[in-house]
Design a protein around this motif. Structure first.
Motif, PDB file in Angstrom:
ATOM      1  N   UNK A   8       0.823  -1.204   0.000  1.00 15.53           N
ATOM      2  CA  UNK A   8       0.000   0.000   0.000  1.00 15.53           C
ATOM      3  C   UNK A   8       0.857   1.253   0.000  1.00 15.53           C
ATOM      4  N   UNK A   9       1.948   1.248   0.751  1.00 19.33           N
ATOM      5  CA  UNK A   9       2.839   2.409   0.788  1.00 19.33           C
ATOM      6  C   UNK A   9       3.442   2.672  -0.579  1.00 19.33           C
ATOM      7  N   UNK A  10       3.793   1.582  -1.293  1.00 13.59           N
ATOM      8  CA  UNK A  10       4.348   1.764  -2.644  1.00 13.59           C
ATOM      9  C   UNK A  10       3.258   2.186  -3.624  1.00 13.59           C
ATOM     10  N   UNK A  11       2.087   1.547  -3.524  1.00 13.02           N
ATOM     11  CA  UNK A  11       1.014   1.814  -4.475  1.00 13.02           C
ATOM     12  C   UNK A  11       0.547   3.262  -4.389  1.00 13.02           C
ATOM     13  N   UNK A  12       0.422   3.788  -3.180  1.00 14.59           N
ATOM     14  CA  UNK A  12      -0.098   5.148  -3.005  1.00 14.59           C
ATOM     15  C   UNK A  12       1.008   6.192  -2.816  1.00 14.59           C
ATOM     16  N   UNK A  13       2.259   5.780  -3.052  1.00 14.13           N
ATOM     17  CA  UNK A  13       3.388   6.724  -2.985  1.00 14.13           C
ATOM     18  C   UNK A  13       3.433   7.442  -1.632  1.00 14.13           C
ATOM     19  N   UNK A  14       3.254   6.686  -0.546  1.00 12.63           N
ATOM     20  CA  UNK A  14       3.283   7.297   0.780  1.00 12.63           C
ATOM     21  C   UNK A  14       4.707   7.586   1.242  1.00 12.63           C
ATOM     22  N   UNK A  15       5.672   6.822   0.751  1.00 10.34           N
ATOM     23  CA  UNK A  15       7.052   6.962   1.226  1.00 10.34           C
ATOM     24  C   UNK A  15       7.869   7.703   0.186  1.00 10.34           C
ATOM     25  N   UNK A  16       8.399   8.881   0.520  1.00 13.28           N
ATOM     26  CA  UNK A  16       9.069   9.707  -0.481  1.00 13.28           C
ATOM     27  C   UNK A  16      10.357   9.106  -1.009  1.00 13.28           C
ATOM     28  N   UNK A  17      11.004   8.209  -0.234  1.00 13.90           N
ATOM     29  CA  UNK A  17      12.286   7.666  -0.684  1.00 13.90           C
ATOM     30  C   UNK A  17      12.107   6.499  -1.655  1.00 13.90           C
ATOM     31  N   UNK A  18      10.863   6.011  -1.819  1.00 17.38           N
ATOM     32  CA  UNK A  18      10.623   4.956  -2.787  1.00 17.38           C
ATOM     33  C   UNK A  18      10.366   5.562  -4.167  1.00 17.38           C
ATOM     34  N   UNK A  19      10.813   4.874  -5.237  1.00 16.25           N
ATOM     35  CA  UNK A  19      10.523   5.395  -6.582  1.00 16.25           C
ATOM     36  C   UNK A  19       9.038   5.385  -6.867  1.00 16.25           C
ATOM     37  N   UNK A  20       8.585   6.373  -7.627  1.00 19.03           N
ATOM     38  CA  UNK A  20       7.180   6.459  -8.005  1.00 19.03           C
ATOM     39  C   UNK A  20       6.808   5.243  -8.857  1.00 19.03           C
ATOM     40  N   UNK A  21       5.667   4.677  -8.564  1.00 25.59           N
ATOM     41  CA  UNK A  21       5.223   3.568  -9.396  1.00 25.59           C
ATOM     42  C   UNK A  21       4.797   4.097 -10.764  1.00 25.59           C
ATOM     43  N   UNK A  22       4.976   3.261 -11.753  1.00 28.09           N
ATOM     44  CA  UNK A  22       4.648   3.675 -13.114  1.00 28.09           C
ATOM     45  C   UNK A  22       3.148   3.867 -13.267  1.00 28.09           C
TER      46      UNK A  22
END
Length: 256
Positions: free
Chosen positions: A135-149
């Motif tokens: 969920x954190x990756x899907x909704x871009x909650x964590x700024x240090x993770x790359x944006x999902x396509x």
């Protein structure tokens, strides 16, 4: 299906070659098939014509539509034509317009299996952590993770793979479907050509590509429903679709 029963005095006969051919009749109406049955009597030629239509009309509320008259031509020494009555009917949306695709519950949810917490605590904890991470990756909650396509970026990657292989009509049609899917995922609804004006004000990625989208829908209609789809593939080859989708993905990334 539209059934037409008509009788004409002999020796007049129906000119079957002048009946509508399968293909688009309007922006939202396509003739799929025309079937004719001829029954003779002493004085008349009787015909039963069954026209099978397919509709591509997205509506937000109950709407009255009219299928145009069918012009019938009869041959003899002196030919004449006859227009059947227009066919009017109502069409209504199955789902209210304000409901998004991800809010629909088409089938009942499967009841969860009850587990003993003490026995399966580790499994449950692992599942919760995995779910929260996704969920954190899907909704871009964590700024240090790359944006999902986004949908167009994913479609562009798939079209690039198609363009590397041997160019076949199937690959071209797959590319069209990939872009259609990306458009639908962007607005969370199924979008038809005549609905672009309803959606683009709320979605910048569509607003910045409106002319290209109109061209794309015209190509798609021609490839899937025109009698000569090859002309669209020649005028707008797979490289055009790839470039168009790439432009959409760049706009998508810029505004995200």
């Amino acid at each position: 299906e539209h059934r037409i029963d008509i009788a004409v005095v002999k020796p007049y006969t129906l000119a079957i070659e002048h009946l509508p051919k399968p293909g688009p009749r309007t922006r939202w109406l396509t003739v799929k098939d025309i079937d004719v049955d001829n029954k003779l009597s002493d004085d008349n030629n009787r015909y039963t014509i069954i026209a099978t239509y397919q509709l591509f009309k997205g509506v937000k509320r109950t709407t009255r539509l009219t299928i145009p008259p069918v012009t019938l031509r009869f041959n003899n020494n002196a030919n004449f034509e006859f227009d059947t009555p227009a066919w009017s009917f109502s069409i209504a949306p199955l789902i209210r317009n304000n409901i998004k695709d991800n809010e629909l519950n088409v089938v009942p949810a499967i009841k969860p299996e009850l587990l003993t917490v003490n026995t399966h605590f580790g499994l449950i904890s692992t599942g919760i952590v995995a779910l929260l991470s996704w969920l954190a990756w899907f909704y871009d909650w964590l700024p240090f993770l790359p944006k999902r396509a986004g949908p167009f970026a994913k479609a562009f990657r798939e079209i690039k793979k198609l363009s590397r292989g041997k160019l076949k009509p199937e690959a071209y049609e797959s590319a069209l479907k990939l872009i259609h899917r990306a458009i639908n995922q962007t607005v969370e609804a199924t979008v038809f050509a005549d609905q672009l004006d309803d959606y683009y004000p709320d979605f910048p990625v569509l607003a910045e590509s409106l002319n290209g989208l109109r061209t794309f829908f015209r190509i798609s209609q021609g490839v899937f429903f025109d009698k000569n789809p090859a002309k669209y593939r020649r005028e707008y080859p797979l490289t055009w679709l790839e470039s168009f989708c790439q432009d959409l993905s760049r706009i998508e990334k810029k505004i995200s």
